[in-house]
Design a protein around this motif. Sequence first.
Motif, PDB file in Angstrom:
ATOM      1  N   PRO A 186       9.427  14.909  53.835  1.00 44.74           N
ATOM      2  CA  PRO A 186       9.000  16.123  54.448  1.00 44.74           C
ATOM      3  C   PRO A 186       9.814  17.201  54.526  1.00 44.74           C
ATOM      4  CG  PRO A 186       8.945  14.001  55.872  1.00 44.74           C
ATOM      5  CD  PRO A 186       9.479  13.689  54.560  1.00 44.74           C
ATOM      6  N   GLY A 187      11.223  16.877  54.222  1.00 40.90           N
ATOM      7  CA  GLY A 187      12.184  18.033  53.979  1.00 40.90           C
ATOM      8  C   GLY A 187      11.958  18.854  52.820  1.00 40.90           C
TER       9      GLY A 187
ATOM     10  N   VAL B  10      -0.474  23.405  47.094  1.00 41.89           N
ATOM     11  CA  VAL B  10       0.436  22.411  46.754  1.00 41.89           C
ATOM     12  C   VAL B  10       1.040  21.535  47.970  1.00 41.89           C
ATOM     13  CG1 VAL B  10       2.585  21.742  45.398  1.00 41.89           C
ATOM     14  CG2 VAL B  10       0.661  23.305  44.405  1.00 41.89           C
ATOM     15  N   ALA B  11       1.642  22.419  48.669  1.00 39.60           N
ATOM     16  CA  ALA B  11       2.340  21.815  49.861  1.00 39.60           C
ATOM     17  C   ALA B  11       1.389  20.898  50.879  1.00 39.60           C
ATOM     18  CB  ALA B  11       3.025  22.655  50.725  1.00 39.60           C
TER      19      ALA B  11
ATOM     20  N   TYR C 172       1.353  12.476  51.826  1.00 41.88           N
ATOM     21  CA  TYR C 172       2.601  11.870  52.518  1.00 41.88           C
ATOM     22  C   TYR C 172       1.942  11.376  53.949  1.00 41.88           C
ATOM     23  CZ  TYR C 172       6.799  11.232  55.334  1.00 41.88           C
ATOM     24  OH  TYR C 172       7.742  10.781  56.061  1.00 41.88           O
ATOM     25  N   PHE C 173       1.432  11.808  54.610  1.00 38.51           N
ATOM     26  CA  PHE C 173       0.712  11.357  55.815  1.00 38.51           C
ATOM     27  C   PHE C 173      -0.148  10.253  55.653  1.00 38.51           C
ATOM     28  CE2 PHE C 173       1.513  15.585  57.767  1.00 38.51           C
ATOM     29  CZ  PHE C 173       2.620  15.146  58.181  1.00 38.51           C
ATOM     30  N   SER C 174      -1.121  10.258  54.429  1.00 35.66           N
ATOM     31  CA  SER C 174      -1.844   9.218  54.169  1.00 35.66           C
ATOM     32  C   SER C 174      -1.058   7.995  53.749  1.00 35.66           C
ATOM     33  CB  SER C 174      -2.744   9.706  53.201  1.00 35.66           C
ATOM     34  OG  SER C 174      -3.568   8.539  52.582  1.00 35.66           O
TER      35      SER C 174
ATOM     36  N   TYR D 253       5.762  16.140  65.591  1.00 31.37           N
ATOM     37  CA  TYR D 253       6.146  15.236  64.755  1.00 31.37           C
ATOM     38  C   TYR D 253       7.191  14.334  65.205  1.00 31.37           C
ATOM     39  CZ  TYR D 253       5.769  12.464  60.451  1.00 31.37           C
ATOM     40  OH  TYR D 253       5.681  11.763  59.360  1.00 31.37           O
ATOM     41  N   PHE D 254       8.403  15.123  65.193  1.00 35.38           N
ATOM     42  CA  PHE D 254       9.718  14.669  65.413  1.00 35.38           C
ATOM     43  C   PHE D 254       9.371  13.657  66.845  1.00 35.38           C
ATOM     44  CE2 PHE D 254      13.684  14.597  67.624  1.00 35.38           C
ATOM     45  CZ  PHE D 254      14.577  13.838  66.864  1.00 35.38           C
TER      46      PHE D 254
END
Length: 136
Positions: free
Chosen positions: A5-6, A55-56, A63-65, A125-126
């Motif tokens: 994620p970073g 792209v992001a 990533y989430f998938s 999210y955190f």
Amino acid sequence: HVFIPGLLTSLMLWGSYPLTQVYQHEEDAKRGDKTLSLKLGVQGTFSFSAIWFLVAGISFAWYFSFRGQESAFYAFLLAMLPVVLYFSIWFVFIRKNGEKYANYSWTMWMNRISGLALNAFFIWYFLENTQILQVL
């Protein structure tokens, strides 16, 4: 769970940073600065940013998938909605009259909206992915 994620957030910043320079092309040129935004031009900077935002966004979707966090993906889309809307409206105005709308005010509003929306998402999210709320 932190590195990717970073990295993806860095992609978004790579796309947004040149937007912060669109209003100062004339000044940069006078000083002899060679910024990416100056080299791309105003419309080129917007196109560059749009590509990296896309792209992001696709990368965050992957990533989430991959993590099975579809709800996080929908929350991310919700957070990005005001950012994408503002960016799109600004881009339409830029295409009509780049000189008039490539200014400090439009740039700072883009920063405010994206900063508020994305910080809200990442805080949520955190909290959603840690046990901090269980302590309270």
